[in-house]
Design an enzyme around this catalytic site. Structure first.
Site, PDB file in Angstrom:
ATOM      1  N   TYR A   1       0.941  -1.208  -0.026  1.00 10.62           N
ATOM      2  CA  TYR A   1       0.047  -0.194   0.012  1.00 10.62           C
ATOM      3  C   TYR A   1       0.850   1.176  -0.023  1.00 10.62           C
ATOM      4  O   TYR A   1       0.531   2.278  -0.942  1.00 10.62           O
ATOM      5  CB  TYR A   1      -0.944  -0.240   1.125  1.00 10.62           C
ATOM      6  CG  TYR A   1      -1.744   1.357   1.490  1.00 10.62           C
ATOM      7  CD1 TYR A   1      -2.858   1.366   0.633  1.00 10.62           C
ATOM      8  CD2 TYR A   1      -1.486   2.113   2.499  1.00 10.62           C
ATOM      9  CE1 TYR A   1      -3.491   2.766   0.784  1.00 10.62           C
ATOM     10  CE2 TYR A   1      -2.271   3.333   2.684  1.00 10.62           C
ATOM     11  CZ  TYR A   1      -3.300   3.546   1.729  1.00 10.62           C
ATOM     12  OH  TYR A   1      -4.229   4.709   1.917  1.00 10.62           O
TER      13      TYR A   1
ATOM     14  N   ALA B   1       3.800   1.630  -0.889  1.00  8.08           N
ATOM     15  CA  ALA B   1       4.728   1.744  -2.438  1.00  8.08           C
ATOM     16  C   ALA B   1       3.730   2.214  -3.289  1.00  8.08           C
ATOM     17  O   ALA B   1       4.098   3.258  -4.116  1.00  8.08           O
ATOM     18  CB  ALA B   1       5.047   0.347  -2.688  1.00  8.08           C
TER      19      ALA B   1
END
Length: 250
Positions: A153, A155
């Site tokens: 999430y 990233a």
């Protein structure tokens, strides 16, 4: 006539609160979301709050579909002959450790949180150039903080932050591009994280404990900052990542 603004993820949470606020200010809206019934509830809330029913278009669609971005641009052109702003608010969160989270989950997060906003920005850019409009992306401090179990999430949101800054340079001076980075905002997203109820309860406790202002955020804590970025007060702002998180990322 009011501005024309497309809001994704408009069926609940932050997207609904933003739509109601904008409608009360006379904004003409394109409400985008997956669930037609929830979009209708948002439309009704907008009208109850002072908006005009004829100024609101509901566009139920899955933003990860191949024709979704073009459909938003077409709706803006057909209904209002243009677009002044796009708010990329739709998001998905999935938490889990690296060894227990498959690549399909990561791909899905990238599609919703990064690819869809990029595709929408590309599709509506010609309309926004014409209006010298703006894009506001809703990122997350999850894209700033390194937290075990939330790498995928984080990233995806970090990618959205980079996209914001890059497009701000690429599309200037015709289109401004900024992002709001909320902390933990108490919305329906916490009901669909891919983890069990006990883990969600522990997560909420952690969010409050690690936030200096001592509570999770509410949609009304974030909406005014998005409205500011859409308006004349932000006329000399582009490429900004505006953190609104109760101090959690300090």
């Amino acid at each position: 006539m009011g501005l024309v603004v497309a809001v994704t993820g408009a069926g609940s949470g932050l997207g609904r609160a933003l739509a109601v606020r904008l409608a009360a200010d006379g904004t003409r809206l394109i409400l985008v979301g997956r669930r037609a019934g929830r979009l209708r509830e948002t439309r009704d809330a907008c009208v109850a709050g002072g908006g005009k029913a004829g100024d609101i278009v509901e566009l139920p669609l899955d933003l990860t579909g191949p024709d979704a971005a073009a459909a938003v641009a077409e709706a803006a052109t057909t209904a209002f002959d243009g677009l002044d702003a796009l708010v990329n608010n739709a998001a998905q969160a999935r938490f889990g450790a690296l060894d227990r989270t498959g690549m399909a989950t990561f791909a899905g997060l990238l599609q919703v949180n990064l690819v869809a906003p990029a595709a929408l920005s590309q599709a509506v850019a010609p309309l926004l150039r014409r209006s010298r409009g703006t894009i506001v992306n809703v990122g997350s401090i999850g894209g700033l903080l390194a937290v075990p179990g939330r790498s995928y999430y984080g990233a995806a949101k970090a990618g959205l932050h980079h996209l914001t800054r890059s497009l701000a340079r690429e599309l200037a001076p015709d289109i401004r591009v900024n992002a709001v980075l909320p902390g933990a905002v108490d919305t329906e997203m916490y009901d669909d994280l891919g983890i069990d109820d006990d883990d969600v309860a522990r997560l909420r406790t952690e969010m409050v404990r690690t936030t200096p202002l001592g509570r999770m955020g509410r949609p009304e804590d974030v909406v005014p900052w998005i409205v500011m970025l859409l308006g004349p007060a932000a006329a000399w702002m582009t490429g900004s990542l505006l953190v609104v998180d109760g101090g959690r990322s300090c």
